[in-house]
Design a protein around this motif. Structure first.
Motif, PDB file in Angstrom:
ATOM      1  N   LEU A   1      38.751  42.606  73.987  1.00 45.54           N
ATOM      2  CA  LEU A   1      39.190  43.697  73.015  1.00 45.54           C
ATOM      3  C   LEU A   1      39.362  44.905  73.970  1.00 45.54           C
ATOM      4  N   GLU A   2      38.594  45.212  74.964  1.00 48.61           N
ATOM      5  CA  GLU A   2      38.416  46.388  75.732  1.00 48.61           C
ATOM      6  C   GLU A   2      39.520  46.375  76.348  1.00 48.61           C
ATOM      7  N   ARG A   3      40.244  45.273  77.005  1.00 52.32           N
ATOM      8  CA  ARG A   3      41.262  45.400  77.968  1.00 52.32           C
ATOM      9  C   ARG A   3      42.409  45.545  77.081  1.00 52.32           C
ATOM     10  N   ASN A   4      42.688  44.786  76.039  1.00 57.85           N
ATOM     11  CA  ASN A   4      44.055  44.623  75.504  1.00 57.85           C
ATOM     12  C   ASN A   4      44.315  45.574  74.294  1.00 57.85           C
ATOM     13  N   PHE A   5      43.222  46.220  73.708  1.00 61.77           N
ATOM     14  CA  PHE A   5      43.742  46.888  72.470  1.00 61.77           C
ATOM     15  C   PHE A   5      43.306  48.415  72.567  1.00 61.77           C
TER      16      PHE A   5
ATOM     17  N   LEU B   1      49.286  37.991  75.094  1.00 61.13           N
ATOM     18  CA  LEU B   1      48.522  39.167  75.728  1.00 61.13           C
ATOM     19  C   LEU B   1      48.722  39.036  77.155  1.00 61.13           C
ATOM     20  N   ALA B   2      48.587  37.784  77.622  1.00 62.00           N
ATOM     21  CA  ALA B   2      48.617  37.500  78.903  1.00 62.00           C
ATOM     22  C   ALA B   2      50.155  37.768  79.797  1.00 62.00           C
ATOM     23  N   VAL B   3      51.004  37.345  78.871  1.00 63.80           N
ATOM     24  CA  VAL B   3      52.374  37.661  79.464  1.00 63.80           C
ATOM     25  C   VAL B   3      53.187  38.743  79.228  1.00 63.80           C
ATOM     26  N   ASP B   4      52.306  39.894  78.539  1.00 58.78           N
ATOM     27  CA  ASP B   4      52.855  41.175  77.734  1.00 58.78           C
ATOM     28  C   ASP B   4      54.284  40.930  76.875  1.00 58.78           C
ATOM     29  N   GLU B   5      53.781  39.830  75.924  1.00 57.64           N
ATOM     30  CA  GLU B   5      54.777  39.654  74.921  1.00 57.64           C
ATOM     31  C   GLU B   5      54.077  39.941  73.753  1.00 57.64           C
ATOM     32  N   VAL B   6      53.523  40.975  73.487  1.00 48.94           N
ATOM     33  CA  VAL B   6      52.572  41.500  72.558  1.00 48.94           C
ATOM     34  C   VAL B   6      53.389  41.955  71.306  1.00 48.94           C
ATOM     35  N   PRO B   7      53.052  41.676  70.043  1.00 49.25           N
ATOM     36  CA  PRO B   7      53.165  42.287  68.808  1.00 49.25           C
ATOM     37  C   PRO B   7      52.764  43.719  68.760  1.00 49.25           C
ATOM     38  N   ASP B   8      53.572  44.395  67.731  1.00 48.15           N
ATOM     39  CA  ASP B   8      52.887  45.789  67.639  1.00 48.15           C
ATOM     40  C   ASP B   8      51.633  45.603  67.123  1.00 48.15           C
ATOM     41  N   ILE B   9      51.523  44.795  66.084  1.00 49.85           N
ATOM     42  CA  ILE B   9      50.025  44.915  65.196  1.00 49.85           C
ATOM     43  C   ILE B   9      49.474  43.664  65.194  1.00 49.85           C
ATOM     44  N   ILE B  10      48.198  43.243  65.180  1.00 46.13           N
ATOM     45  CA  ILE B  10      47.648  41.948  65.088  1.00 46.13           C
ATOM     46  C   ILE B  10      46.599  41.971  64.094  1.00 46.13           C
ATOM     47  N   GLN B  11      46.783  41.087  63.041  1.00 43.96           N
ATOM     48  CA  GLN B  11      45.494  40.883  61.983  1.00 43.96           C
ATOM     49  C   GLN B  11      44.550  40.138  62.772  1.00 43.96           C
TER      50      GLN B  11
ATOM     51  N   VAL C   1      36.209  53.104  67.853  1.00 46.89           N
ATOM     52  CA  VAL C   1      37.042  52.316  66.824  1.00 46.89           C
ATOM     53  C   VAL C   1      38.086  51.612  67.500  1.00 46.89           C
ATOM     54  N   TYR C   2      38.216  50.374  67.116  1.00 45.65           N
ATOM     55  CA  TYR C   2      39.285  49.805  67.706  1.00 45.65           C
ATOM     56  C   TYR C   2      40.160  48.951  66.570  1.00 45.65           C
ATOM     57  N   SER C   3      39.746  48.828  65.282  1.00 46.88           N
ATOM     58  CA  SER C   3      40.483  48.221  64.319  1.00 46.88           C
ATOM     59  C   SER C   3      40.509  49.139  63.041  1.00 46.88           C
ATOM     60  N   PHE C   4      41.194  48.554  62.087  1.00 46.51           N
ATOM     61  CA  PHE C   4      41.493  49.187  61.013  1.00 46.51           C
ATOM     62  C   PHE C   4      41.188  48.303  59.780  1.00 46.51           C
TER      63      PHE C   4
ATOM     64  N   GLY D   1      39.849  40.156  59.100  1.00 46.10           N
ATOM     65  CA  GLY D   1      41.096  40.545  58.753  1.00 46.10           C
ATOM     66  C   GLY D   1      41.427  42.270  59.027  1.00 46.10           C
ATOM     67  N   GLN D   2      40.717  42.766  60.122  1.00 45.76           N
ATOM     68  CA  GLN D   2      41.223  43.884  60.351  1.00 45.76           C
ATOM     69  C   GLN D   2      42.583  44.173  61.104  1.00 45.76           C
ATOM     70  N   LEU D   3      43.147  45.077  61.298  1.00 39.58           N
ATOM     71  CA  LEU D   3      44.255  45.405  62.200  1.00 39.58           C
ATOM     72  C   LEU D   3      44.049  46.039  63.344  1.00 39.58           C
ATOM     73  N   PHE D   4      44.886  45.352  64.429  1.00 33.00           N
ATOM     74  CA  PHE D   4      44.310  45.915  65.810  1.00 33.00           C
ATOM     75  C   PHE D   4      45.819  46.349  66.397  1.00 33.00           C
ATOM     76  N   ILE D   5      45.849  47.374  67.552  1.00 28.78           N
ATOM     77  CA  ILE D   5      47.219  47.658  67.798  1.00 28.78           C
ATOM     78  C   ILE D   5      47.018  47.414  69.554  1.00 28.78           C
ATOM     79  N   PRO D   6      47.747  46.454  70.129  1.00 25.81           N
ATOM     80  CA  PRO D   6      47.625  46.380  71.458  1.00 25.81           C
ATOM     81  C   PRO D   6      48.024  47.435  72.437  1.00 25.81           C
ATOM     82  N   LYS D   7      47.491  47.634  73.359  1.00 23.40           N
ATOM     83  CA  LYS D   7      47.644  48.794  74.289  1.00 23.40           C
ATOM     84  C   LYS D   7      49.274  48.555  74.744  1.00 23.40           C
ATOM     85  N   LYS D   8      49.677  47.698  74.826  1.00 23.49           N
ATOM     86  CA  LYS D   8      51.019  47.304  75.427  1.00 23.49           C
ATOM     87  C   LYS D   8      52.249  47.180  74.233  1.00 23.49           C
ATOM     88  N   SER D   9      51.636  47.669  72.883  1.00 24.46           N
ATOM     89  CA  SER D   9      52.557  47.562  72.058  1.00 24.46           C
ATOM     90  C   SER D   9      53.909  48.464  72.414  1.00 24.46           C
TER      91      SER D   9
END
Length: 440
Positions: free
Chosen positions: A120-124, A98-108, A148-151, A323-331
């Motif tokens: 959470l607020e800054r990154n997702f 997250l810090a170097v912007d090499e983010v995955p598209d989804i994170i569990q 709602v931040y997760s699924f 075990g929720q799924l999150f989407i990074p803002k920089k996906s």
């Protein structure tokens, strides 16, 4: 409790309470199926690959089952590539990505931990407007800070206490203990029968925190509700709560009296299922996920869960939904990542997952299957009468791994309970300073 933590804690605890509600079979679907939302479909468009990061310890997650990923790819022409992260370094690796912007598209990940570990607020991405949100029965377990931040298709939180063998209790004429003295008496009777009363797998240091995480939270909720706010603001120290030292001493006393396996610092959690299957042990301080693990091997084994008996009438610990799924803002593939959530949220796919996993559905058109006996008992004995308490995990704003190591040190003979808490005060203070928290 500050407003943000109060909203988060309320949401997670609401998830525990929601176990008593069966998901109804009515309600609009609110979302098209994946073949409709996937613009390319199986036959058109260029294939896109999205990255889903998950801890190696969670690779049995229903969301990454190969048949599900294959079906999604066939319908949408979107391939899901799994990034398996080392279990002990998951938070650190994700923080770096997250810090170097090499983010995955989804994170569990875990919602409560994401707020403290991953900013959470800054990154997702906020998911309030996704089509499946209007079908949620309980938004709270997927929400923080009013969004709602997760699924997840489930609203079922994990419960933590004492897992026990019902047949052994019945054979020995034992009742569920309601306080620590009664618990020691139960242990003595079990030991006299030739069975190890309690299995402690403290090679895995997190397991040593099951007892204090519930005991601390139960005491605070009943005696000092603002305690964790005061600790997180630097107004109070962990070592300034004498009851905390007493609870650590209780767990050590169970070991000291010979009521546990001898090699507690060599024995690991992965041995626990076998210990119960072979009736080598009668109890373990653990979450109800252990019951599920045992049932997978022997559905006929009758296990139950009761509250950590640290004080009279203790409440059952409720851990945050995981075990929720999150989407990074920089996906790099935001639309495709959201399509994956849409796909899982379809009535047909979600129903399969809920049925296979025995989840309490969180979607209005997906029906909760009949609950296993142990889970129905938890509902009847703890959730419905409101005898649950959110464990300390929900209030910890820093990495807890050093606390776990200090708990190991207690059993290695290096620290007494007061020493554990004083050492944790120092580490906690430094971690809070590193976060830039006020009051440190």
């Amino acid at each position: 409790m500050n407003d943000k933590m109060k909203k988060l804690a309320t949401g997670i605890l609401a998830g525990a309470m929601a176990l008593s509600l069966a998901a109804c079979g009515s309600g609009s679907s609110g979302a098209g199926n994946a073949s409709e939302t996937g613009k390319g479909g199986s036959g058109g468009g260029q294939k896109v690959t999205i990255e889903l990061a998950i801890s190696k310890s969670s690779q049995d997650s229903a969301f990454v089952a190969q048949d599900l990923l294959d079906e999604f790819e066939q319908k949408t022409n979107i391939k899901v590539n799994l990034q398996l992260l080392p279990a002990e370094q998951t938070a650190t690796v994700l923080q770096t990505k997250l810090a170097v912007d090499e983010v995955p598209d989804i994170i569990q990940y875990n919602l409560a931990s994401a707020t403290t570990d991953l900013n959470l607020e800054r990154n997702f991405e906020i998911l309030d407007n996704e089509p499946w949100v209007e079908r949620l029965l309980n938004k709270d377990v997927l929400s923080a800070y009013d969004h709602v931040y997760s699924f997840h298709v489930s609203q079922d939180t994990g419960m933590q206490g004492v897992v026990y063998n019902k047949d052994i209790f019945k054979e020995l004429g034992l009742e569920i203990p309601d306080n620590f003295e009664e618990f020691l008496a139960v242990c003595e009777k079990i030991k006299s029968s030739g069975i190890t009363p309690v299995f402690m797998p403290f090679k895995d240091n997190w397991a040593a925190n099951i007892w204090p995480a519930a005991a601390f939270a139960d005491w605070a909720a009943k005696n000092e509700p603002a305690l964790f706010d005061d600790i997180n603001a630097g107004r109070k120290k962990w070592s300034e709560v004498p009851e905390f030292a007493e609870f650590l001493q209780q767990q050590y006393e169970v070991y000291q009296k010979g009521y546990t396996n001898a090699d507690i610092l060599s024995d690991s959690y992965d041995m626990a299922v076998g210990k119960f299957l072979n009736k080598e042990t009668a109890m373990m301080f653990m979450g109800d996920w252990l019951i599920v693990n045992v049932a997978e091997k022997d559905p006929n084994m009758k296990l139950g869960l009761f509250a950590i008996p640290s004080s009279e009438g203790a409440s059952l610990g409720a851990s945050p939904l995981g075990g929720q799924l999150f989407i990074p803002k920089k996906s790099k593939h935001m639309a495709e990542a959201k399509q994956f959530l849409d796909f899982i949220a379809t009535k047909e796919v979600a129903q399969k997952i809920v049925d296979n996993q025995g989840y309490v559905s969180n979607l209005s058109d997906v029906t909760t299957p009949e609950l296993p006996e142990y889970k129905q008992e938890i509902v009847d004995q703890y959730i419905t009468p409101k005898k649950t308490v959110l464990t300390t995990h929900a209030y910890m704003l820093v990495d807890r791994s050093e606390l776990y190591r200090l708990l190991q040190d207690e059993f290695a003979g290096g620290l007494d309970p007061e020493g554990v808490l004083k050492a944790w005060d120092e580490k906690f203070s430094q971690l809070m300073k590193d976060k830039g928290a006020e009051g440190f």
